[in-house]
Design a protein around this motif. Structure first.
Motif, PDB file in Angstrom:
ATOM      1  N   UNK A 188     -65.617 -96.439  24.065  1.00  0.00           N
ATOM      2  CA  UNK A 188     -65.083 -95.386  24.935  1.00  0.00           C
ATOM      3  C   UNK A 188     -65.044 -95.859  26.380  1.00  0.00           C
ATOM      4  N   UNK A 189     -65.667 -96.986  26.664  1.00  0.00           N
ATOM      5  CA  UNK A 189     -65.620 -97.558  28.010  1.00  0.00           C
ATOM      6  C   UNK A 189     -64.326 -98.326  28.258  1.00  0.00           C
ATOM      7  N   UNK A 190     -63.578 -98.554  27.224  1.00  0.00           N
ATOM      8  CA  UNK A 190     -62.304 -99.264  27.347  1.00  0.00           C
ATOM      9  C   UNK A 190     -61.360 -98.479  28.257  1.00  0.00           C
ATOM     10  N   UNK A 191     -60.832 -99.129  29.286  1.00  0.00           N
ATOM     11  CA  UNK A 191     -59.883 -98.478  30.198  1.00  0.00           C
ATOM     12  C   UNK A 191     -58.672 -97.968  29.429  1.00  0.00           C
ATOM     13  N   UNK A 192     -58.200 -98.751  28.472  1.00  0.00           N
ATOM     14  CA  UNK A 192     -57.025 -98.357  27.686  1.00  0.00           C
ATOM     15  C   UNK A 192     -57.301 -97.082  26.895  1.00  0.00           C
ATOM     16  N   UNK A 193     -58.453 -97.002  26.273  1.00  0.00           N
ATOM     17  CA  UNK A 193     -58.804 -95.813  25.476  1.00  0.00           C
ATOM     18  C   UNK A 193     -58.987 -94.599  26.383  1.00  0.00           C
ATOM     19  N   UNK A 194     -59.620 -94.791  27.525  1.00  0.00           N
ATOM     20  CA  UNK A 194     -59.814 -93.659  28.441  1.00  0.00           C
ATOM     21  C   UNK A 194     -58.474 -93.152  28.978  1.00  0.00           C
ATOM     22  N   UNK A 195     -57.577 -94.062  29.356  1.00  0.00           N
ATOM     23  CA  UNK A 195     -56.249 -93.637  29.813  1.00  0.00           C
ATOM     24  C   UNK A 195     -55.505 -92.896  28.711  1.00  0.00           C
ATOM     25  N   UNK A 196     -55.603 -93.404  27.498  1.00  0.00           N
ATOM     26  CA  UNK A 196     -54.951 -92.760  26.365  1.00  0.00           C
ATOM     27  C   UNK A 196     -55.472 -91.325  26.189  1.00  0.00           C
ATOM     28  N   UNK A 197     -56.791 -91.168  26.258  1.00  0.00           N
ATOM     29  CA  UNK A 197     -57.383 -89.836  26.088  1.00  0.00           C
ATOM     30  C   UNK A 197     -56.924 -88.885  27.194  1.00  0.00           C
ATOM     31  N   UNK A 198     -56.882 -89.371  28.426  1.00  0.00           N
ATOM     32  CA  UNK A 198     -56.455 -88.516  29.546  1.00  0.00           C
ATOM     33  C   UNK A 198     -54.990 -88.112  29.386  1.00  0.00           C
ATOM     34  N   UNK A 199     -54.135 -89.078  29.031  1.00  0.00           N
ATOM     35  CA  UNK A 199     -52.718 -88.719  28.887  1.00  0.00           C
ATOM     36  C   UNK A 199     -52.521 -87.751  27.730  1.00  0.00           C
ATOM     37  N   UNK A 200     -53.344 -87.861  26.693  1.00  0.00           N
ATOM     38  CA  UNK A 200     -53.243 -86.930  25.570  1.00  0.00           C
ATOM     39  C   UNK A 200     -53.594 -85.509  26.022  1.00  0.00           C
ATOM     40  N   UNK A 201     -54.600 -85.373  26.867  1.00  0.00           N
ATOM     41  CA  UNK A 201     -54.967 -84.053  27.397  1.00  0.00           C
ATOM     42  C   UNK A 201     -53.883 -83.502  28.319  1.00  0.00           C
ATOM     43  N   UNK A 202     -53.288 -84.358  29.131  1.00  0.00           N
ATOM     44  CA  UNK A 202     -52.201 -83.912  30.010  1.00  0.00           C
ATOM     45  C   UNK A 202     -50.991 -83.509  29.164  1.00  0.00           C
ATOM     46  N   UNK A 203     -50.725 -84.260  28.118  1.00  0.00           N
ATOM     47  CA  UNK A 203     -49.657 -83.914  27.177  1.00  0.00           C
ATOM     48  C   UNK A 203     -49.896 -82.500  26.629  1.00  0.00           C
ATOM     49  N   UNK A 204     -51.122 -82.235  26.236  1.00  0.00           N
ATOM     50  CA  UNK A 204     -51.485 -80.928  25.689  1.00  0.00           C
ATOM     51  C   UNK A 204     -51.281 -79.807  26.709  1.00  0.00           C
ATOM     52  N   UNK A 205     -51.520 -80.088  27.974  1.00  0.00           N
ATOM     53  CA  UNK A 205     -51.404 -79.056  29.008  1.00  0.00           C
ATOM     54  C   UNK A 205     -49.965 -78.609  29.241  1.00  0.00           C
ATOM     55  N   UNK A 206     -48.993 -79.491  28.978  1.00  0.00           N
ATOM     56  CA  UNK A 206     -47.610 -79.168  29.323  1.00  0.00           C
ATOM     57  C   UNK A 206     -47.065 -77.970  28.544  1.00  0.00           C
ATOM     58  N   UNK A 207     -47.263 -77.931  27.248  1.00  0.00           N
ATOM     59  CA  UNK A 207     -46.647 -76.899  26.408  1.00  0.00           C
ATOM     60  C   UNK A 207     -47.017 -75.477  26.812  1.00  0.00           C
ATOM     61  N   UNK A 208     -48.306 -75.158  26.961  1.00  0.00           N
ATOM     62  CA  UNK A 208     -48.604 -73.771  27.370  1.00  0.00           C
ATOM     63  C   UNK A 208     -48.083 -73.441  28.765  1.00  0.00           C
ATOM     64  N   UNK A 209     -48.060 -74.423  29.646  1.00  0.00           N
ATOM     65  CA  UNK A 209     -47.523 -74.161  30.986  1.00  0.00           C
ATOM     66  C   UNK A 209     -46.035 -73.832  30.925  1.00  0.00           C
ATOM     67  N   UNK A 210     -45.292 -74.612  30.167  1.00  0.00           N
ATOM     68  CA  UNK A 210     -43.845 -74.432  30.112  1.00  0.00           C
ATOM     69  C   UNK A 210     -43.458 -73.187  29.320  1.00  0.00           C
ATOM     70  N   UNK A 211     -44.055 -72.994  28.149  1.00  0.00           N
ATOM     71  CA  UNK A 211     -43.629 -71.910  27.266  1.00  0.00           C
ATOM     72  C   UNK A 211     -44.471 -70.644  27.418  1.00  0.00           C
ATOM     73  N   UNK A 212     -45.753 -70.720  27.134  1.00  0.00           N
ATOM     74  CA  UNK A 212     -46.586 -69.511  27.097  1.00  0.00           C
ATOM     75  C   UNK A 212     -46.721 -68.874  28.476  1.00  0.00           C
ATOM     76  N   UNK A 213     -46.961 -69.679  29.506  1.00  0.00           N
ATOM     77  CA  UNK A 213     -47.164 -69.135  30.849  1.00  0.00           C
ATOM     78  C   UNK A 213     -45.885 -69.098  31.684  1.00  0.00           C
ATOM     79  N   UNK A 214     -44.831 -69.731  31.187  1.00  0.00           N
ATOM     80  CA  UNK A 214     -43.536 -69.789  31.859  1.00  0.00           C
ATOM     81  C   UNK A 214     -43.639 -70.323  33.286  1.00  0.00           C
ATOM     82  N   UNK A 215     -44.564 -71.258  33.491  1.00  0.00           N
ATOM     83  CA  UNK A 215     -44.751 -71.911  34.781  1.00  0.00           C
ATOM     84  C   UNK A 215     -44.008 -73.250  34.737  1.00  0.00           C
ATOM     85  N   UNK A 216     -42.703 -73.158  34.705  1.00  0.00           N
ATOM     86  CA  UNK A 216     -41.892 -74.347  34.453  1.00  0.00           C
ATOM     87  C   UNK A 216     -41.931 -75.365  35.585  1.00  0.00           C
ATOM     88  N   UNK A 217     -42.039 -74.916  36.818  1.00  0.00           N
ATOM     89  CA  UNK A 217     -42.145 -75.856  37.937  1.00  0.00           C
ATOM     90  C   UNK A 217     -43.495 -76.574  37.901  1.00  0.00           C
TER      91      UNK A 217
END
Length: 163
Positions: free
Chosen positions: A81-110
């Protein structure tokens, strides 16, 4: 056969299952956050090049599979888990997850637009980090980058057309 200098890394079947489970959880939570996404997407003013909503599910299914395999390939070479590549992957996966509720459920498209631009940058950084470990894993993320860059343009267009 555990170091990153080994030409034949270990199989790590549990790591593959965890990698597949992680993207499955992101897909499931994204699906729950966008329960009425097709209807909402259809109601929005869209550019003429916008794809039909039925394309998104299969596209994301394939992309998530490629992402899981890429992460697993990196883990096989640098199982930490100390691998920079794995940590970046995990962070981008969480950011990926954040997009959908913002765009659709909360309608915060900007706001979702800002998040997807951040995701673009994180995926580029992840590809670079994966490339330092295994070029195959980096190559598996290129379609994902292409798709989210397209999605960024679509998100921008929808914000402009619906404001």
């Amino acid at each position: 056969m555990t170091g990153s200098s080994d030409s034949h890394p270990r199989w790590h079947p549990l790591a593959l299952l965890i990698s597949l489970a992680a993207v499955a959880v992101v897909a499931l939570l994204g699906g729950l956050a966008s329960a009425d996404a097709a209807g909402e997407y259809a109601r929005l003013a869209q550019p003429p090049w916008a794809p039909p909503s039925k394309l998104f599910g299969p596209a994301w299914g394939l992309l998530y599979l490629l992402m899981a395999i890429a992460a697993w390939l990196v883990w096989r070479r640098t199982p930490s888990w100390r691998s920079r590549a794995i940590r970046l992957y995990a962070v981008q996966l969480l950011v990926n997850l954040a997009w959908t509720p913002l765009f659709f459920a909360l309608e915060l498209r900007a706001v979702a637009l800002g998040v997807i631009v951040l995701l673009d940058l994180l995926v580029i950084a992840t590809i670079a980090a994966f490339s330092a470990v295994t070029r195959t894993a980096a190559a598996l993320l290129v379609p994902y980058l292409g798709w989210i860059l397209f999605a960024t343009a679509l998100n921008y267009s929808i914000v402009m057309l619906n404001s």
